[in-house]
Scaffold this motif. Structure first.
Motif, mmCIF file in Angstrom:
data_model
loop_
_atom_site.group_PDB
_atom_site.id
_atom_site.type_symbol
_atom_site.label_atom_id
_atom_site.label_comp_id
_atom_site.label_asym_id
_atom_site.label_seq_id
_atom_site.Cartn_x
_atom_site.Cartn_y
_atom_site.Cartn_z
ATOM 1 N N GLU A 43 78.761 45.807 19.923
ATOM 2 C CA GLU A 43 77.557 46.690 19.944
ATOM 3 C C GLU A 43 76.207 46.147 20.162
ATOM 4 N N VAL A 44 76.222 44.979 20.693
ATOM 5 C CA VAL A 44 74.969 44.326 21.267
ATOM 6 C C VAL A 44 74.614 44.837 22.649
ATOM 7 N N THR A 45 73.429 45.315 22.708
ATOM 8 C CA THR A 45 73.020 46.028 23.889
ATOM 9 C C THR A 45 71.718 45.169 24.619
ATOM 10 N N ASP A 46 71.197 45.360 25.785
ATOM 11 C CA ASP A 46 70.110 44.853 26.123
ATOM 12 C C ASP A 46 68.882 45.238 25.483
ATOM 13 N N GLU A 47 68.813 46.485 24.954
ATOM 14 C CA GLU A 47 67.844 47.013 24.285
ATOM 15 C C GLU A 47 67.792 46.200 22.840
ATOM 16 N N ARG A 48 68.799 46.126 22.308
ATOM 17 C CA ARG A 48 68.793 45.444 21.087
ATOM 18 C C ARG A 48 68.359 43.859 21.194
ATOM 19 N N LEU A 49 68.621 43.265 22.334
ATOM 20 C CA LEU A 49 68.070 41.906 22.545
ATOM 21 C C LEU A 49 66.646 41.820 22.741
ATOM 22 N N ASP A 50 66.233 43.069 23.475
ATOM 23 C CA ASP A 50 64.778 43.194 23.645
ATOM 24 C C ASP A 50 63.891 43.284 22.431
ATOM 25 N N GLU A 51 64.362 44.278 21.570
ATOM 26 C CA GLU A 51 63.833 44.298 20.199
ATOM 27 C C GLU A 51 63.765 43.004 19.500
ATOM 28 N N LEU A 52 64.907 41.897 19.788
ATOM 29 C CA LEU A 52 64.967 40.850 18.902
ATOM 30 C C LEU A 52 63.637 39.886 19.359
ATOM 31 N N TYR A 53 63.603 39.903 20.765
ATOM 32 C CA TYR A 53 62.735 38.970 21.635
ATOM 33 C C TYR A 53 61.149 39.135 21.173
ATOM 34 N N LEU A 55 60.253 41.153 18.559
ATOM 35 C CA LEU A 55 60.194 40.706 16.935
ATOM 36 C C LEU A 55 59.687 39.101 16.864
ATOM 37 N N LEU A 56 60.401 38.475 17.570
ATOM 38 C CA LEU A 56 60.312 36.927 17.336
ATOM 39 C C LEU A 56 58.855 36.428 18.077
ATOM 40 N N GLU A 57 58.548 37.171 18.990
ATOM 41 C CA GLU A 57 57.166 36.918 19.566
ATOM 42 C C GLU A 57 56.032 37.604 18.888
ATOM 43 N N SER A 58 56.302 38.460 17.723
ATOM 44 C CA SER A 58 55.001 39.137 17.253
ATOM 45 C C SER A 58 55.271 38.932 15.481
ATOM 46 N N THR A 59 56.336 38.370 15.284
ATOM 47 C CA THR A 59 56.457 37.974 13.574
ATOM 48 C C THR A 59 56.057 36.761 13.048
ATOM 49 N N PRO A 60 55.198 36.498 12.326
ATOM 50 C CA PRO A 60 54.738 35.002 11.613
ATOM 51 C C PRO A 60 56.185 34.364 11.090
ATOM 52 N N ILE A 61 56.381 33.173 11.542
ATOM 53 C CA ILE A 61 57.545 32.471 11.142
ATOM 54 C C ILE A 61 57.210 31.275 10.075
ATOM 55 N N GLU A 62 57.677 31.391 8.926
ATOM 56 C CA GLU A 62 57.244 30.164 8.182
ATOM 57 C C GLU A 62 57.704 28.854 8.650
ATOM 58 N N ALA A 63 58.754 28.723 9.324
ATOM 59 C CA ALA A 63 59.163 27.458 9.761
ATOM 60 C C ALA A 63 58.487 27.078 11.110
ATOM 61 N N ASN A 64 57.739 27.948 11.552
ATOM 62 C CA ASN A 64 56.784 27.882 12.695
ATOM 63 C C ASN A 64 55.280 27.787 12.295
ATOM 64 N N GLY A 65 54.972 27.265 11.111
ATOM 65 C CA GLY A 65 53.596 27.216 10.795
ATOM 66 C C GLY A 65 52.931 28.713 10.453
ATOM 67 N N ASN A 66 53.855 29.618 10.162
ATOM 68 C CA ASN A 66 53.342 30.994 10.051
ATOM 69 C C ASN A 66 52.759 31.563 11.315
ATOM 70 N N LYS A 67 53.443 31.112 12.449
ATOM 71 C CA LYS A 67 52.981 31.630 13.802
ATOM 72 C C LYS A 67 54.271 32.117 14.312
ATOM 73 N N PRO A 68 53.993 33.346 15.119
ATOM 74 C CA PRO A 68 55.137 33.853 15.852
ATOM 75 C C PRO A 68 55.818 32.734 16.920
ATOM 76 N N HIS A 101 72.171 39.831 30.561
ATOM 77 C CA HIS A 101 71.797 39.577 31.887
ATOM 78 C C HIS A 101 70.951 40.801 32.276
ATOM 79 N N THR A 102 70.818 41.811 31.595
ATOM 80 C CA THR A 102 69.794 43.102 32.090
ATOM 81 C C THR A 102 68.685 43.099 30.766
ATOM 82 N N ALA A 103 68.933 41.965 30.054
ATOM 83 C CA ALA A 103 67.797 42.180 28.670
ATOM 84 C C ALA A 103 66.249 41.665 29.513
ATOM 85 N N ASN A 104 65.265 41.566 28.725
ATOM 86 C CA ASN A 104 64.049 41.027 29.336
ATOM 87 C C ASN A 104 63.273 40.273 28.532
ATOM 88 N N PRO A 105 63.856 39.053 28.735
ATOM 89 C CA PRO A 105 63.022 37.961 27.946
ATOM 90 C C PRO A 105 61.860 37.523 28.460
#
Length: 330
Positions: A43-53, A55-68, A101-105
């Protein structure tokens, strides 16, 4: 099979270096499995992977000093996911095509644009630095650093400044791989951190030849002085020294409980001593040992003086023959 199960199985079978696997594990645990770990692989699609990327680029992460996460880290996560999905893609496998292969990192252009400018030292600043680290303290017990601790790290810092080798590579230099007549050093070993500890291991894979770097005679003179100091240390410590053939071995100054001298140095403690030296000499605040590499590249790109050809530009290390460090290079 869920994506989390795929990632666990793929990582367990990965045949890369231990340090490589240890670099993958936290990215899988912290940034992949929490978001898509329960999603079925089919069920993993390129759209779902794009959403993940995104999310990681925009959400503060505690392990990263509260920065995306930055673009480079997100691209690395994409590469991990893509490699894991490749293992189940093909005829008679779960997937016929790999959705990564068709996702957009993040692109290479985005990664480059996000990278901060590295602090560097020019030739003049490097020359000043080398003179300062070779100044003996002048205390009554000081013998110009032969056995006194005031200059114990001067050869190590000089090696980084002169060669731009990585922290792990210089700590892995071995006497048996120094070619004195050719002014050459083989890079065959590294000291690497693994979890909460560290170890000495081969740099090259089985069957690969060691890389060789060629250095100035002034640095070879510094290494000869380091050998003198180490021989004196070995004689003083006796059975407390266990030789590993290391040029920059752990010495007997303030020894850790349960650790004999002669073995590899703790890379993090080396970096801590570097930060102390950096602050004392008022170097750029974030100038790391690794930034000597950027300094060397930047200085090599500077225009030569009129009338000087390539390779004829004065090198900061040449000053080691004179002045404040004259005795060090005898």
């Amino acid at each position: 099979m869920t994506t989390g199960e795929l990632m666990d199985g793929w990582l367990a079978k990965h045949r890369g270096e231990d340090t490589t696997r240890e670099g993958y594990e936290p990215k899988i645990r912290l940034h992949i499995k929490p978001h898509i770990g329960k999603v079925k692989v089919v069920e993993v699609t390129d759209e779902r992977l794009d959403e993940l990327y995104r999310l990681l680029e925009s959400t503060p992460i505690e392990a990263n000093g509260n920065k995306p996460l930055g673009p480079k880290s997100v691209r690395h996560i994409h590469n991990i996911i893509s490699a894991a999905l490749d293992s189940v893609t093909g005829p008679r496998k779960l997937l016929t095509v790999n959705p990564a292969h068709t996702a957009n990192p993040p692109t290479e252009r985005q990664i480059k644009a996000a990278q901060p400018d590295l602090p560097t030292l020019n030739d003049h600043e490097t020359t000043h630095f080398l003179k300062e680290i070779w100044k003996p303290c002048g205390n009554q017990a000081c013998d110009d650093g032969l056995t006194h601790h005031c200059l114990r790290d001067a050869p190590l810092w000089t090696a980084y400044a002169a060669t731009s080798c990585r922290r792990s590579e210089v700590l892995g230099w071995k006497w048996s791989l120094i070619h004195w007549d050719e002014c050459a050093i083989e890079l065959g070993w590294v000291v690497v951190e693994e979890g909460n500890t560290y170890r000495l291991r081969k740099l090259t894979k089985d069957g690969d030849d060691n890389a060789i770097i060629y250095v100035d005679q002034a640095l070879m003179n510094i290494l000869k002085r380091q050998k003198e100091r180490q021989d004196a240390e070995r004689e003083r410590l006796g059975d407390l020294w266990v030789d590993h053939d290391l040029v920059f071995a752990r010495d007997g100054f303030k020894p850790q409980k349960g650790r004999l001298a002669g073995g590899p140095q703790d890379p993090e403690k080396v970096s801590a001593r570097w930060r102390t030296t950096r602050n004392r000499l008022h170097l750029p605040e974030n100038f790391r040992l690794h930034d000597w590499r950027a300094s060397k590249i930047t200085n090599a790109r500077q225009p030569r003086e009129p009338g000087r050809g390539l390779g004829q530009r004065p090198a900061p290390l040449a000053g080691l023959h004179h002045g404040a460090v004259r005795q060090a290079s005898r």
